[in-house]
Design a protein around this motif. Sequence first.
Motif, mmCIF file in Angstrom:
data_model
loop_
_atom_site.group_PDB
_atom_site.id
_atom_site.type_symbol
_atom_site.label_atom_id
_atom_site.label_comp_id
_atom_site.label_asym_id
_atom_site.label_seq_id
_atom_site.Cartn_x
_atom_site.Cartn_y
_atom_site.Cartn_z
ATOM 1 N N ARG A 29 0.707 -1.136 0.003
ATOM 2 C CA ARG A 29 0.031 -0.101 -0.028
ATOM 3 C C ARG A 29 0.825 1.239 -0.125
ATOM 4 N NH1 ARG A 29 -2.533 -4.177 2.519
ATOM 5 N NH2 ARG A 29 -4.645 -4.438 1.974
ATOM 6 N N CYS A 30 1.764 1.377 -1.003
ATOM 7 C CA CYS A 30 2.654 2.560 -1.146
ATOM 8 C C CYS A 30 2.942 2.820 -2.646
ATOM 9 C CB CYS A 30 3.881 2.429 -0.265
ATOM 10 S SG CYS A 30 4.888 1.063 -0.425
ATOM 11 N N ALA A 41 9.804 4.573 -0.671
ATOM 12 C CA ALA A 41 8.320 4.149 -0.376
ATOM 13 C C ALA A 41 7.629 5.310 -0.024
ATOM 14 C CB ALA A 41 8.413 2.894 0.547
ATOM 15 N N GLN A 42 6.502 5.560 -0.689
ATOM 16 C CA GLN A 42 5.662 6.825 0.029
ATOM 17 C C GLN A 42 4.429 6.409 0.094
ATOM 18 O OE1 GLN A 42 5.583 9.790 -2.943
ATOM 19 N NE2 GLN A 42 4.708 11.378 -1.591
ATOM 20 N N ASP A 43 3.960 6.677 1.635
ATOM 21 C CA ASP A 43 2.434 6.392 1.820
ATOM 22 C C ASP A 43 1.971 7.629 2.846
ATOM 23 O OD1 ASP A 43 3.653 6.203 4.003
ATOM 24 O OD2 ASP A 43 3.422 3.965 4.279
ATOM 25 N N ALA A 44 0.592 7.250 3.161
ATOM 26 C CA ALA A 44 0.213 8.414 3.804
ATOM 27 C C ALA A 44 1.148 9.012 5.372
ATOM 28 C CB ALA A 44 -1.366 7.831 4.447
ATOM 29 N N GLU A 45 1.881 8.217 5.487
ATOM 30 C CA GLU A 45 2.508 8.357 6.515
ATOM 31 C C GLU A 45 4.070 9.295 6.470
ATOM 32 O OE1 GLU A 45 3.123 4.911 9.028
ATOM 33 O OE2 GLU A 45 1.129 4.754 9.571
ATOM 34 N N GLY A 46 4.302 9.242 5.068
ATOM 35 C CA GLY A 46 5.512 9.823 4.562
ATOM 36 C C GLY A 46 6.448 9.058 3.581
ATOM 37 N N THR A 47 7.549 9.496 3.563
ATOM 38 C CA THR A 47 8.625 8.748 2.442
ATOM 39 C C THR A 47 9.740 8.131 3.415
ATOM 40 O OG1 THR A 47 7.884 10.345 0.966
ATOM 41 C CG2 THR A 47 9.994 9.216 0.599
#
Length: 325
Positions: A29-30, A41-47
């Motif tokens: 999910r990133c 790896a970028q997701d809702a929590e950052g990179t």
Amino acid sequence: MSTVSQRPALTPRQLTRASERLSFIYLERCTIHRDANAITAQDAEGTTHIPSATIGTLLLGPGTRITHQAMSVLAESGAAVCWVGERGVRYYASGRALSRSSALAEAQARQWANPRNRLAVARAMYRIRFPDEDPAGLTRQELLGGEGRRVKDCYRAQAARTGVPWRGRRYTPGDFAGGDAVNQAITAAAQCMYGIAHAVVTSLGCSPGLGFIHSGHELSFVMDIADLYKTDVGIPLAFDVAADDDGDTDIGGRTRRALRDRIHETSLLDRCVNDIKRLLLPAGTPDDEPANNDKDVVMLQSDGNQQVAAGINHDGPGDYERVRW
């Protein structure tokens, strides 16, 4: 960001050896991008930045997207890439070999092409798995029967050790959730090991399809190598995960995390590399790679099993011309 054509290819000496890499990294999910020689790896929590040269196998779980540039740097770094679903691992890509030499690939082909040598390697694999038995003189059918018996014994022994009920090995392809907890853990561990073994096999320049026990599949040799550690690592760990009921129903995730730790604790990647070399190369061959493994050494095959220099026109004495590729 420069394009691929503007960047020089990394030499093997600039790459991290297979035995010194992280066994695998799992992402889900990133979106995976490239930043210089790292992947992000970028997701809702950052990179999160991950050095690509330290990765053995990148497992891409559900909900992941990856860019062309990220795949490019992973290939340049010799990292393997697997797409992973809830129902198991599917191996869809691999990086370059970490050596320019074809010595191991040629040794594998020679051993595989001779039926007597092929059986000798199969016996050597059995000896690695079960060092308390001597398989000398055993036929292939006897090797298979002995392997089946020892694996059943391992299941029963681990069930007795952990107290996990064991009703037999049951797995229906495509129905991961259909098995009980311990069968799910065994499947998850085995599938991760296939990805890791594939990464090591390809990083050494070997052929994944030329197997000595398995046959007829593009990953026959990968299955051979992964199975070397089934009763030593995979099955005991799966029973440990099944016995540790912490309320987390994600058996696959817990198995991956436990397997990653176990591989690090046991230096399994280093062992895997050494086992492949020991199985394929003649006795007494140095473990270290040749000093020129970072150079393009290309020879031509000639009569009498002789090799001659490439890049030269061989149209008679005195008529040689150096060729520029």
